[in-house]
Design a protein around this motif. Structure first.
Motif, PDB file in Angstrom:
ATOM      1  N   GLU A  25      21.685   6.074   0.732  1.00  0.00           N
ATOM      2  CA  GLU A  25      21.551   6.120   2.259  1.00  0.00           C
ATOM      3  C   GLU A  25      20.271   5.370   2.514  1.00  0.00           C
ATOM      4  OE1 GLU A  25      23.471   7.121   4.477  1.00  0.00           O
ATOM      5  OE2 GLU A  25      24.705   8.364   3.254  1.00  0.00           O
ATOM      6  N   GLU A  26      19.966   5.048   3.757  1.00  0.00           N
ATOM      7  CA  GLU A  26      18.776   4.183   3.875  1.00  0.00           C
ATOM      8  C   GLU A  26      17.420   5.043   3.514  1.00  0.00           C
ATOM      9  OE1 GLU A  26      17.931   1.837   7.982  1.00  0.00           O
ATOM     10  OE2 GLU A  26      16.778   3.779   8.184  1.00  0.00           O
ATOM     11  N   HIS A  27      16.589   4.367   2.767  1.00  0.00           N
ATOM     12  CA  HIS A  27      15.464   4.977   2.254  1.00  0.00           C
ATOM     13  C   HIS A  27      14.295   4.350   2.659  1.00  0.00           C
ATOM     14  CE1 HIS A  27      13.240   6.649  -1.229  1.00  0.00           C
ATOM     15  NE2 HIS A  27      12.662   5.753  -1.411  1.00  0.00           N
ATOM     16  N   PRO A  28      13.485   5.248   3.522  1.00  0.00           N
ATOM     17  CA  PRO A  28      12.223   4.752   4.115  1.00  0.00           C
ATOM     18  C   PRO A  28      11.070   5.029   3.352  1.00  0.00           C
ATOM     19  CG  PRO A  28      13.487   6.667   5.423  1.00  0.00           C
ATOM     20  CD  PRO A  28      13.998   6.705   4.023  1.00  0.00           C
ATOM     21  N   MET A  29      10.375   3.829   3.414  1.00  0.00           N
ATOM     22  CA  MET A  29       8.979   3.721   2.842  1.00  0.00           C
ATOM     23  C   MET A  29       7.964   3.096   3.797  1.00  0.00           C
ATOM     24  SD  MET A  29       9.985   1.920  -1.037  1.00  0.00           S
ATOM     25  CE  MET A  29       8.667   2.181  -1.643  1.00  0.00           C
ATOM     26  N   THR A  30       6.885   3.583   3.414  1.00  0.00           N
ATOM     27  CA  THR A  30       5.593   3.139   4.194  1.00  0.00           C
ATOM     28  C   THR A  30       4.607   2.524   3.315  1.00  0.00           C
ATOM     29  OG1 THR A  30       4.352   5.256   4.022  1.00  0.00           O
ATOM     30  CG2 THR A  30       6.156   5.097   5.682  1.00  0.00           C
ATOM     31  N   GLY A  31       3.679   1.768   4.113  1.00  0.00           N
ATOM     32  CA  GLY A  31       2.614   1.437   3.672  1.00  0.00           C
ATOM     33  C   GLY A  31       1.460   2.431   3.337  1.00  0.00           C
ATOM     34  N   ILE A  32       0.244   1.957   2.718  1.00  0.00           N
ATOM     35  CA  ILE A  32      -0.540   2.925   2.243  1.00  0.00           C
ATOM     36  C   ILE A  32      -1.155   3.897   3.526  1.00  0.00           C
ATOM     37  CG2 ILE A  32      -3.006   3.099   1.429  1.00  0.00           C
ATOM     38  CD1 ILE A  32      -2.313   0.792  -0.400  1.00  0.00           C
ATOM     39  N   ASN A  33      -1.284   3.239   4.758  1.00  0.00           N
ATOM     40  CA  ASN A  33      -1.694   3.899   5.921  1.00  0.00           C
ATOM     41  C   ASN A  33      -0.480   4.360   6.822  1.00  0.00           C
ATOM     42  OD1 ASN A  33      -4.620   3.164   5.529  1.00  0.00           O
ATOM     43  ND2 ASN A  33      -3.625   1.281   5.422  1.00  0.00           N
ATOM     44  N   GLY A  34       0.758   4.468   6.197  1.00  0.00           N
ATOM     45  CA  GLY A  34       1.845   5.017   6.854  1.00  0.00           C
ATOM     46  C   GLY A  34       2.640   4.211   7.869  1.00  0.00           C
ATOM     47  N   GLY A  35       2.144   3.005   7.781  1.00  0.00           N
ATOM     48  CA  GLY A  35       3.067   2.025   8.638  1.00  0.00           C
ATOM     49  C   GLY A  35       4.293   1.756   8.192  1.00  0.00           C
ATOM     50  N   THR A  36       5.326   1.463   8.803  1.00  0.00           N
ATOM     51  CA  THR A  36       6.567   1.232   8.385  1.00  0.00           C
ATOM     52  C   THR A  36       6.938  -0.313   8.324  1.00  0.00           C
ATOM     53  OG1 THR A  36       7.163   1.334  10.653  1.00  0.00           O
ATOM     54  CG2 THR A  36       7.589   3.447   9.381  1.00  0.00           C
ATOM     55  N   GLN A  37       6.054  -1.298   8.671  1.00  0.00           N
ATOM     56  CA  GLN A  37       6.295  -2.762   8.776  1.00  0.00           C
ATOM     57  C   GLN A  37       5.060  -3.292   8.377  1.00  0.00           C
ATOM     58  OE1 GLN A  37       8.321  -3.067  12.655  1.00  0.00           O
ATOM     59  NE2 GLN A  37       6.330  -3.680  13.390  1.00  0.00           N
ATOM     60  N   VAL A  38       5.024  -4.596   7.948  1.00  0.00           N
ATOM     61  CA  VAL A  38       4.035  -5.546   7.672  1.00  0.00           C
ATOM     62  C   VAL A  38       4.276  -6.958   8.249  1.00  0.00           C
ATOM     63  CG1 VAL A  38       2.882  -4.163   6.123  1.00  0.00           C
ATOM     64  CG2 VAL A  38       4.549  -5.941   5.372  1.00  0.00           C
ATOM     65  N   THR A  39       3.300  -7.665   8.633  1.00  0.00           N
ATOM     66  CA  THR A  39       3.478  -8.974   9.145  1.00  0.00           C
ATOM     67  C   THR A  39       3.012 -10.016   8.096  1.00  0.00           C
ATOM     68  OG1 THR A  39       1.492  -8.898  10.592  1.00  0.00           O
ATOM     69  CG2 THR A  39       3.567  -8.410  11.394  1.00  0.00           C
ATOM     70  N   THR A  40       3.508 -11.328   8.017  1.00  0.00           N
ATOM     71  CA  THR A  40       3.020 -12.435   7.181  1.00  0.00           C
ATOM     72  C   THR A  40       3.380 -13.613   8.037  1.00  0.00           C
ATOM     73  OG1 THR A  40       2.841 -12.938   4.894  1.00  0.00           O
ATOM     74  CG2 THR A  40       5.099 -12.500   5.801  1.00  0.00           C
ATOM     75  N   GLY A  41       2.922 -14.684   7.348  1.00  0.00           N
ATOM     76  CA  GLY A  41       3.232 -16.151   7.917  1.00  0.00           C
ATOM     77  C   GLY A  41       2.197 -16.568   8.753  1.00  0.00           C
ATOM     78  N   TYR A  42       1.054 -15.954   8.871  1.00  0.00           N
ATOM     79  CA  TYR A  42      -0.020 -16.657   9.593  1.00  0.00           C
ATOM     80  C   TYR A  42      -0.940 -17.734   8.867  1.00  0.00           C
ATOM     81  CZ  TYR A  42       0.979 -13.538  13.427  1.00  0.00           C
ATOM     82  OH  TYR A  42       1.599 -12.816  14.415  1.00  0.00           O
ATOM     83  N   GLY A  43      -0.041 -18.504   8.276  1.00  0.00           N
ATOM     84  CA  GLY A  43      -0.709 -19.849   7.633  1.00  0.00           C
ATOM     85  C   GLY A  43      -1.402 -20.627   8.391  1.00  0.00           C
ATOM     86  N   HIS A  44      -2.026 -21.818   7.712  1.00  0.00           N
ATOM     87  CA  HIS A  44      -2.753 -22.827   8.577  1.00  0.00           C
ATOM     88  C   HIS A  44      -1.978 -23.646   9.648  1.00  0.00           C
ATOM     89  CE1 HIS A  44      -1.330 -26.307   6.383  1.00  0.00           C
ATOM     90  NE2 HIS A  44      -1.460 -25.450   5.084  1.00  0.00           N
ATOM     91  N   GLY A  45      -0.667 -23.804   9.206  1.00  0.00           N
ATOM     92  CA  GLY A  45       0.133 -24.238  10.134  1.00  0.00           C
ATOM     93  C   GLY A  45       0.464 -23.703  11.393  1.00  0.00           C
TER      94      GLY A  45
END
Length: 536
Positions: A340-360
């Motif tokens: 079944e779906e297996h929920p995980m969290t970040g260190i502070n309890g968040g369920t998602q993170v963002t990325t991709g804020y590169g220089h472009g």
């Protein structure tokens, strides 16, 4: 026969002085440590042999792979290190065919005995040679990844030989210090090369939200920096009903258009690299390590670990140069994943993170950023990045980021962000307050952004409302710091502890010339009440 090691190349060595027993803090044993020293000495011998001779692609590969193999948390396999030594010696023999088997070899072409460096009586010479060596190791990782995508640079290639040659020579601080600073210049060029290799191959990173929940069914976890390995695995798993999840340093892969186009690249597994021995326990899936940050696998998941490239661990299945991931795929199908779906969290309890804020991405809205600064909506930028580590106290970076004022922006790079990247800090004028620019190999992007903002405001980088708060760990942190110092960037706050290989005089020199300051745990926790003091 009991062996004892000496290794102080990372910040978390035993007692903050160096690992000198039967096993290092990272899990590397004395036999592997001795072989890695032998490999380093062989690479210095290769650099000596290259003087006046024509190097080739295979020579460059031996140099890069050899240096990369010696980075912390990469290779724990004595046989794998020995193979690298043999490969380096074979390349040296090609350069000096008349010297093999010579009964009275010329000392100028001999391998270097690393004991000479570790026992160097001049603390400052030892410190500068160590800075040079560890910086070259970090830069080799970047050059290796660029080369995997077909990108190389003659000056970058050549500098490895020049730097390694100097380590084996009897030179003083006057000769070494300029070479250490030049390492920063060449590494900047190397990081630009890798940035171009990644973006021209996989597209310009785009802001992307990455879920931390694991869907039901078979899956594979991929760790490390090597985007080409991930791409090859995504190709080989198409249509097989297997989902792919990134781990640790691989998180930024979700932002590259060519990679995010694969619908089975689903999300990110777990938190920081140093939590892997707990988070990988009993997971119903294989884990593929493509570069460093491998820790000795626990019995609960050791049978599901696969390595590739220069990463190796005794008893683990290694995927060769052909990148045939069939054993990994078969293991994923055999284990079946979560029912079944297996929920995980970040260190502070968040369920998602963002990325991709590169220089472009950031420079595409530069006008918006500049306007927000001029209007007072953005008062200050903090670049909080660097390597993460297992030593207690690093959660001070989490508290620091959490407590930054609402009119400030947090830019982040590298594994240190796993302390806080699941926090929701809100927005300023439509821009998120927390922007993940990628991993340590994306540090070039932060430099481009800082340079562009300085031009927009008609000032120098050191005059920007920007504070750099960097956490230290291993060798890639060395070459990035040297690049920042080469650019003349001042007032960098470095911590939470300093590596043992920086001597008091070298530390004083950096502090005086670049206003480099040391920020320990308490300074970070009480940023408004206490100024960082070097050596405090």
């Amino acid at each position: 026969m009991n062996q004892k090691m000496f290794c102080y190349q990372c910040e978390q060595t035993a007692g903050c002085t160096g690992c000198a027993g039967a096993c290092g803090v990272c899990g590397k044993d004395a036999q592997v440590a001795a072989l890695q020293d032998q490999l380093t000495g062989a690479l210095i011998g290769l650099a000596r042999a290259s003087d006046g001779h024509t190097t080739t692609e295979s020579t460059h590969r031996a140099m890069l792979e050899g240096l990369f193999t010696t980075i912390t948390n990469v290779c724990f396999d004595a046989q794998a290190v020995q193979r690298q030594i043999d490969a380096v010696h074979a390349e040296k023999a090609k350069l000096l065919p008349g010297c093999s088997g010579c009964a009275s070899p010329c000392s100028h072409n001999d391998d270097y005995n690393m004991e000479k460096l570790w026992q160097e009586p001049d603390a400052d010479v030892k410190s500068l040679k160590s800075l040079l060596l560890f910086g070259l190791r970090g830069m080799a990782a970047y050059a290796y990844h660029a080369r995997a995508l077909g990108y190389s640079d003659a000056e970058v290639d050549g500098f490895f030989y020049r730097g390694m040659f100097a380590i084996g020579e009897d030179v003083g601080t006057e000769e070494l210090l300029p070479l250490v600073m030049e390492t920063g210049r060449v590494n900047l060029k190397c990081m630009e090369l890798l940035d171009r290799a990644n973006t021209e191959t996989y597209g310009t990173p785009q802001p992307t939200t990455v879920p931390l929940t694991i869907e039901k069914g078979p899956f594979i976890v991929v760790s490390g920096h090597d985007l080409y390995d991930l791409y090859a695995l995504l190709e080989q798993t198409k249509g097989k009903g297997i989902n792919i999840y990134t781990h640790g340093e691989m998180l930024p892969a979700h932002a590259y258009p060519k990679l995010k186009a694969y619908p089975h690249l689903k999300g990110n597994f777990g938190t920081a690299w140093q939590n892997q021995q707990k988070e990988f326990a009993n997971i119903p899936a294989p884990v593929l390590f493509t570069t460093n940050c491998l820790m000795p696998p626990k019995e609960s998941y050791a049978g599901r670990v696969f390595t590739t490239e220069v990463v190796a661990y005794p008893g683990m299945v290694h995927i060769g140069e052909e990148r045939d991931f069939t054993p990994v795929i078969e293991k994923a199908l055999e284990l079946g994943g979560y029912p079944e779906e297996h929920p995980m969290t970040g260190i502070n309890g968040g369920t998602q993170v963002t990325t991709g804020y590169g220089h472009g991405t950031i420079l595409s809205v530069a006008d918006q950023v500049v306007a927000a600064v001029r209007s007072g909506a953005i008062r200050h930028f903090y670049l909080v990045g660097g390597c993460d580590g297992a030593r207690p106290g690093r959660n001070a970076y989490t508290e620091f980021v959490r407590n930054t004022p609402q009119d400030t922006v947090i830019l982040t790079l590298a594994c240190g962000k796993y302390r806080f990247n699941d926090l929701d800090l809100g927005e300023i004028g439509g821009l998120p307050r927390l922007m993940d620019m990628g991993q340590c190999n994306d540090a070039y992007g932060a430099i481009k952004v800082a340079t562009a903002l300085a031009e927009a405001f008609g000032c120098g980088v050191n005059d920007l409302p920007l504070t750099l708060v960097l956490s230290w760990y291993e060798q890639k942190a060395v070459c990035i710091l040297l690049s920042l110092l080469y650019l003349g960037i001042q007032n960098i706050h470095l911590g939470p502890t300093l590596p043992a290989f920086v001597s008091p005089n070298v530390l004083k020199l950096l502090a005086e010339k670049f206003h480099l300051t040391f920020c320990g745990e308490e300074e970070l926790r009480h940023w408004d009440q206490a100024a960082c003091k070097i050596g405090k």
